[in-house]
Design an enzyme around this catalytic site. Structure first.
Site, PDB file in Angstrom:
ATOM      1  N   GLY A  27       0.789  -1.226   0.000  1.00 12.23           N
ATOM      2  CA  GLY A  27       0.000   0.000   0.000  1.00 12.23           C
ATOM      3  C   GLY A  27       0.820   1.274   0.000  1.00 12.23           C
ATOM      4  O   GLY A  27       2.037   1.247   0.233  1.00 12.23           O
ATOM      5  N   SER A  72       7.332   3.295  -4.534  1.00 16.63           N
ATOM      6  CA  SER A  72       7.659   2.845  -5.890  1.00 16.63           C
ATOM      7  C   SER A  72       6.437   2.958  -6.808  1.00 16.63           C
ATOM      8  O   SER A  72       6.574   2.881  -8.027  1.00 16.63           O
ATOM      9  CB  SER A  72       8.160   1.401  -5.849  1.00 16.63           C
ATOM     10  OG  SER A  72       7.157   0.587  -5.301  1.00 16.63           O
ATOM     11  N   GLU A  73       5.248   3.132  -6.212  1.00 12.35           N
ATOM     12  CA  GLU A  73       4.043   3.264  -7.037  1.00 12.35           C
ATOM     13  C   GLU A  73       3.628   4.726  -7.200  1.00 12.35           C
ATOM     14  O   GLU A  73       2.469   5.024  -7.472  1.00 12.35           O
ATOM     15  CB  GLU A  73       2.927   2.395  -6.459  1.00 12.35           C
ATOM     16  CG  GLU A  73       3.235   0.937  -6.726  1.00 12.35           C
ATOM     17  CD  GLU A  73       2.281  -0.060  -6.114  1.00 12.35           C
ATOM     18  OE1 GLU A  73       1.980  -1.029  -6.797  1.00 12.35           O
ATOM     19  OE2 GLU A  73       1.858   0.116  -4.962  1.00 12.35           O
TER      20      GLU A  73
HETATM   21 ZN   LIG Z   1       0.227  -2.436  -3.959  1.00 13.89          ZN
END
Ligand SMILES: [Zn+2]
Length: 212
Positions: A27, A72-73
């Site tokens: 998350g 990283s997202e």
């Molecule tokens: Zn995720």
């Protein structure tokens, strides 16, 4: 940069964990404010975040404040903010029931439950794409241009809101709705709100959103 926003994000990490809406290293959470993005760092569990762990970055992903690396997202956070002017907060998490629906490829249509229809609308399932990829960012921002919540196949869920609280309530509602559907399926079947009543409800929502 604003300490209150960093504290709100760190606190949200704990709330998601305690409400069983996220766990482990999964998350990420972000808030847009004054042309910058506050985002959780990569590699730290969200329930033990301190306000000083939160990264501030620009819309190109350059770090403006903070010692860690941004999530990283971050790519899909940036693209969603570029696509949706009204969105100021994004939560991506791995809630077990909603993620189960994502793994099974079950999208959630509106009209199963009144409150969820109002709070969430339609929740599509997006095809699997590798984490942090451009393809994932593009799919997510396309889907969220028309929706406030989405499921990511074999991965998790994303909700957006004008505030972080709204994004959290949507994630909570999504997980609750998945639980309600599972209960309905286990003891009977999922009955939808009759079509003409659903249309009346959707019309009521449209009128309410126009006024606000
Ligand atoms: Zn995720």
């Amino acid at each position: 940069m604003k300490r209150a926003i960093k504290e709100e994000i760190a606190n949200m990490g704990k709330r998601l964990y305690e409400r069983r809406l996220n766990g482990g290293y999964g998350g990420n959470i972000s808030v847009k404010d004054d042309e910058v993005i506050y985002i959780t760092p990569s590699g730290l569990p969200k329930d033990i975040l301190q306000y000083s762990d939160i990264i501030v970055m620009d819309f190109k992903g350059n770090v403006l404040e903070g010692t860690g690396k941004p999530s990283s997202e971050m790519l899909f956070h940036i693209l969603i903010y570029k696509t949706r002017e009204d969105v100021n907060a994004i939560i991506h998490s791995h809630p077990p029931l909603a993620t189960g629906f994502a793994i099974a490829g079950k999208e959630i249509p509106p009209g199963i439950h009144e409150e969820s229809t109002i709070v969430l609308g339609k929740v599509p399932v997006l095809p699997y794409e590798v984490t942090s990829s451009k393809e994932l960012a593009k799919n997510v921002s396309d889907a969220l241009s028309k929706s406030n919540a989405a499921l990511l196949a074999n991965h998790g869920a994303i909700t957006v809101g004008d505030t972080l609280e709204t994004a959290f309530r949507r994630m909570e509602e999504l997980e609750n709705l998945c639980e309600m559907i599972l209960v309905a399926q286990s003891i009977g079947k999922v009955n939808k709100i009759p079509q003409e009543k659903l249309e009346a409800l959707l019309e009521l929502i449209r009128k309410r959103t126009k006024k606000s």
